[in-house]
Design a protein around this motif. Structure first.
Motif, PDB file in Angstrom:
ATOM      1  N   LEU A 261       0.831  -1.204   0.000  1.00 51.48           N
ATOM      2  CA  LEU A 261       0.000   0.000   0.000  1.00 51.48           C
ATOM      3  C   LEU A 261       0.864   1.252   0.000  1.00 51.48           C
ATOM      4  O   LEU A 261       0.502   2.264  -0.618  1.00 51.48           O
ATOM      5  CB  LEU A 261      -0.923  -0.013   1.224  1.00 51.48           C
ATOM      6  CG  LEU A 261      -1.818   1.207   1.415  1.00 51.48           C
ATOM      7  CD1 LEU A 261      -2.819   1.324   0.275  1.00 51.48           C
ATOM      8  CD2 LEU A 261      -2.553   1.125   2.761  1.00 51.48           C
ATOM      9  N   ASN A 262       1.996   1.194   0.683  1.00 53.76           N
ATOM     10  CA  ASN A 262       2.915   2.324   0.711  1.00 53.76           C
ATOM     11  C   ASN A 262       3.317   2.732  -0.706  1.00 53.76           C
ATOM     12  O   ASN A 262       3.191   3.895  -1.099  1.00 53.76           O
ATOM     13  CB  ASN A 262       4.148   1.943   1.534  1.00 53.76           C
ATOM     14  CG  ASN A 262       5.298   2.922   1.395  1.00 53.76           C
ATOM     15  OD1 ASN A 262       6.273   2.636   0.715  1.00 53.76           O
ATOM     16  ND2 ASN A 262       5.181   4.069   2.034  1.00 53.76           N
ATOM     17  N   GLY A 263       3.764   1.755  -1.493  1.00 50.33           N
ATOM     18  CA  GLY A 263       4.165   2.063  -2.857  1.00 50.33           C
ATOM     19  C   GLY A 263       3.007   2.467  -3.745  1.00 50.33           C
ATOM     20  O   GLY A 263       3.137   3.370  -4.578  1.00 50.33           O
ATOM     21  N   VAL A 264       1.860   1.807  -3.572  1.00 49.11           N
ATOM     22  CA  VAL A 264       0.693   2.125  -4.399  1.00 49.11           C
ATOM     23  C   VAL A 264       0.245   3.567  -4.170  1.00 49.11           C
ATOM     24  O   VAL A 264      -0.021   4.315  -5.124  1.00 49.11           O
ATOM     25  CB  VAL A 264      -0.455   1.145  -4.101  1.00 49.11           C
ATOM     26  CG1 VAL A 264      -1.737   1.606  -4.776  1.00 49.11           C
ATOM     27  CG2 VAL A 264      -0.090  -0.262  -4.577  1.00 49.11           C
ATOM     28  N   LEU A 265       0.165   3.980  -2.917  1.00 49.88           N
ATOM     29  CA  LEU A 265      -0.255   5.349  -2.617  1.00 49.88           C
ATOM     30  C   LEU A 265       0.725   6.367  -3.190  1.00 49.88           C
ATOM     31  O   LEU A 265       0.321   7.403  -3.731  1.00 49.88           O
ATOM     32  CB  LEU A 265      -0.387   5.539  -1.104  1.00 49.88           C
ATOM     33  CG  LEU A 265      -1.582   4.867  -0.437  1.00 49.88           C
ATOM     34  CD1 LEU A 265      -1.520   5.037   1.073  1.00 49.88           C
ATOM     35  CD2 LEU A 265      -2.899   5.436  -0.976  1.00 49.88           C
ATOM     36  N   ILE A 266       1.997   6.077  -3.074  1.00 51.07           N
ATOM     37  CA  ILE A 266       2.996   6.999  -3.599  1.00 51.07           C
ATOM     38  C   ILE A 266       2.893   7.095  -5.116  1.00 51.07           C
ATOM     39  O   ILE A 266       2.951   8.186  -5.697  1.00 51.07           O
ATOM     40  CB  ILE A 266       4.406   6.561  -3.164  1.00 51.07           C
ATOM     41  CG1 ILE A 266       4.575   6.803  -1.660  1.00 51.07           C
ATOM     42  CG2 ILE A 266       5.482   7.314  -3.945  1.00 51.07           C
ATOM     43  CD1 ILE A 266       5.839   6.222  -1.078  1.00 51.07           C
ATOM     44  N   VAL A 267       2.736   5.946  -5.781  1.00 55.75           N
ATOM     45  CA  VAL A 267       2.641   5.935  -7.238  1.00 55.75           C
ATOM     46  C   VAL A 267       1.430   6.742  -7.710  1.00 55.75           C
ATOM     47  O   VAL A 267       1.502   7.476  -8.698  1.00 55.75           O
ATOM     48  CB  VAL A 267       2.560   4.485  -7.749  1.00 55.75           C
ATOM     49  CG1 VAL A 267       2.169   4.449  -9.224  1.00 55.75           C
ATOM     50  CG2 VAL A 267       3.895   3.782  -7.542  1.00 55.75           C
ATOM     51  N   ILE A 268       0.310   6.645  -6.988  1.00 52.71           N
ATOM     52  CA  ILE A 268      -0.909   7.340  -7.405  1.00 52.71           C
ATOM     53  C   ILE A 268      -0.897   8.815  -7.007  1.00 52.71           C
ATOM     54  O   ILE A 268      -1.208   9.696  -7.805  1.00 52.71           O
ATOM     55  CB  ILE A 268      -2.152   6.650  -6.805  1.00 52.71           C
ATOM     56  CG1 ILE A 268      -2.297   5.228  -7.394  1.00 52.71           C
ATOM     57  CG2 ILE A 268      -3.409   7.459  -7.081  1.00 52.71           C
ATOM     58  CD1 ILE A 268      -3.397   4.418  -6.740  1.00 52.71           C
ATOM     59  N   VAL A 269      -0.524   9.091  -5.768  1.00 52.26           N
ATOM     60  CA  VAL A 269      -0.696  10.434  -5.206  1.00 52.26           C
ATOM     61  C   VAL A 269       0.481  11.353  -5.500  1.00 52.26           C
ATOM     62  O   VAL A 269       0.288  12.528  -5.822  1.00 52.26           O
ATOM     63  CB  VAL A 269      -0.936  10.348  -3.679  1.00 52.26           C
ATOM     64  CG1 VAL A 269      -1.044  11.746  -3.075  1.00 52.26           C
ATOM     65  CG2 VAL A 269      -2.195   9.540  -3.383  1.00 52.26           C
TER      66      VAL A 269
END
Length: 398
Positions: A261-269
Motif C-alpha cells: 500500500l505504501n508504494g501504491v499510494l505513492i505511485v498514485i498520489v
C-alpha cells in the motif's frame, strides 16, 4: 481530446517533459532495480525464520549491515568525485549482485555477518553517485521534480516487489536473493551504456575533501535532521516486519500486501501533488512530512490486524509523499559542483547510521513492548520536525 493523467491537458508533459535523456536512463535503471529489491524488506524475517536467529541476534546482524553502510557512503562519496558518477554507480551495482547471492547461501552466523557487512558496504554505494548525477544533469529549477520522479520510480517498483516478495518468501528466500542480484546487473549495464560521465574534469575542481563538507554547519545540521528521518523510516525494513510477523502474528504474504500500500499510494498520489509541493518552502514542507511520518509510526503501537496496519501505513506514507524530492534538492543546493559526491555521501551517511542504530534501538525497545518502540519512533519524528523548522531561516538565506 485525449484524456491525460488527472484529467488535465498537458499534465504528463508538465510532469515528465523537459528532462535530459540520461536522467531517464537513470530513472529506468532505478525502476528495474527496485522491482527486484525484495531482500532488504524481509531481512529480519529471513534471519529469524529461515536462519533461526533470536530477535536480539537478528538486530545485531542488521546493525553489522549498517556498519558496512557507514563506510559505503563516505567511500562512495569520494569515489563519485574522483573516479566518476558512472563508474561508482555501475561498480556498486555489480558488487551488490555478487554479495546478494553470497548472503543467500550463507548458513553459519559468521558467514551471515560477513555477507551482511559486505552488503552494507556495496548496496548503497549508488546513492551519492545517483544524487550527484541528478544535480549535474538537471537545472536547479527542475531538481525537485527530478528527485521526486526518482522517488516515484523507487516506490513503483517497491509496490510490486513487496507483493511478490511476500509470496516468494513462502516458497523460499533464495528466490529473493537471485531476483535482486539480476536486477542489480541490469541496472549496472544500463548505467554504463546510456549515461555519460558528468563529474568535473580537472583535478583542481575535485579538491576540497570532506573537510569542506564538515565545516558547513548548515549541512551538518541538516544531516542531523535527516538522521532522525532515517531512524524513523528505517523501521519499515528492520523492526516493522519482525514486530508484525513475530509479535502481532501476521503472515509474510499479508504483511507484504499491506506494505505494498505504501508504494501504491505513492505511485498514485505523489505525481498529483509533487508540482504543488515543489513550490512550497522546503524547510516547512519537510518538517510537515516528518511530523506526519512520526504520527503514523506512533499509531503502529495499536496495530493488531492487517487492516489497522494498512491504516498506519497510509498515515506515514502521506508524510513520506510530502518529503519526496526535498532532501535531495536541499543537498544539491548546498553542495559546490565539484563536491556533490561528498555532500551526498554525508547525506547518505545519516541513512547508513540509521541502518546501524535503528535495529539496535528498535530491537531493545521491542523486547520491552510494542508501545515502547513505536512511541519512541514517533517522538524522534516530532523532534526532527522541530529541528527542520529551526534550520529553515538559514536554508532560506542560503
Amino acid at each position: 481530446m485525449t484524456t491525460t493523467l488527472a484529467g488535465k491537458p498537458g499534465f504528463l508533459r508538465s510532469q515528465l517533459g523537459g528532462l535530459p535523456r540520461p536522467f531517464w536512463a537513470l530513472w529506468g535503471g532505478t525502476l528495474v532495480n527496485r522491482l527486484g529489491t525484495m531482500v532488504m524488506p524481509f531481512t529480519g524475517v529471513y534471519l529469524t525464520q529461515a536462519r533461526g536467529l533470536p530477535l536480539a541476534t537478528a538486530g545485531v546482524v542488521m546493525a553489522v549491515f549498517g556498519a558496512g553502510s557507514l563506510i559505503s557512503q563516505l567511500l562512495a562519496g569520494v569515489l563519485t568525485d574522483r573516479i566518476g558518477r558512472r563508474a561508482t554507480l555501475a561498480g556498486g551495482m555489480l558488487a551488490t549482485a555478487v554479495t546478494m547471492v553470497a548472503l543467500g547461501y550463507s548458513t553459519s552466523l559468521p558467514a551471515i555477518m560477513g555477507a551482511m557487512f559486505a552488503l552494507g558496504v556495496v548496496i548503497d554505494a549508488y546513492r551519492p553517485a545517483s544524487n550527484a548525477l541528478v544535480a549535474d544533469l538537471v537545472s536547479p529549477a527542475e531538481r525537485p521534480r527530478a528527485y521526486g520522479l526518482l522517488f516515484w520510480a523507487i516506490n513503483l517498483g517497491y509496490a510490486l516487489s513487496m507483493t511478490a516478495g511476500g509470496w516468494l518468501a513462502r516458497l523460499g528466500f533464495t528466490w529473493l536473493f537471485w531476483i535482486n542480484a539480476v536486477t542489480c546487473v541490469i541496472f549496472a549495464v544500463l548505467v554504463w551504456r546510456a549515461i555519460p560521465e558528468t563529474r568535473p574534469a580537472t583535478r583542481q575542481d575535485t579538491g576540497g575533501g570532506f573537510g569542506v563538507v564538515l565545516r558547513d554547519r548548515l549541512m551538518l545540521g541538516f544531516t542531523l535532521v535527516v538522521l532522525g528521518n532515517a531512524l524513523v523510516y528505517s523501521q519499515t525494513f528492520t523492526m516493522l516486519p519482525i514486530a508484525m510477523t513475530s509479535v502481532v502474528g501476521l503472515s509474510t504474504d499479508r504483511f507484504g500486501m499491506a506494505m505494498a500500500l505504501n508504494g501504491v499510494l505513492i505511485v498514485i498520489v505523489q505525481p498529483l501533488v509533487s508540482g504543488w509541493l515543489g513550490r512550497r518552502d522546503p524547510s516547512r514542507t519537510f518538517a510537515l512530512g516528518l511530523f506526519v511520518m512520526g504520527a503514523g509510526f506512533a499509531l503502529t503501537a495499536f496495530v493488531t490486524t492487517t487492516g489497522w496496519l494498512a491504516v498506519t501505513i497510509a498515515v506515514w506514507t502521506a508524510g513520506e509523499i510530502v518529503t519526496a524530492g526535498i532532501a535531495g534538492t536541499i543537498v544539491a543546493a548546498l553542495a559546490p559542483a565539484h563536491l556533490r559526491g561528498r555532500y551526498s555521501g554525508l547525506f547518505g551517511f545519516a541513512w547508513s547510521a540509521a541502518a546501524m542504530l535503528a535495529p539496535l534501538l528498535g530491537g531493545a525497545l521491542l523486547e520491552i513492548g510494542q508501545q515502547a518502540l513505536w512511541f519512541t519512533v514517533g517522538g524522534i519524528g516530532l523532534v526532527s520536525a522541530v529541528g527542520m523548522l529551526a534550520l529553515g531561516p538559514a536554508i532560506r538565506r542560503r
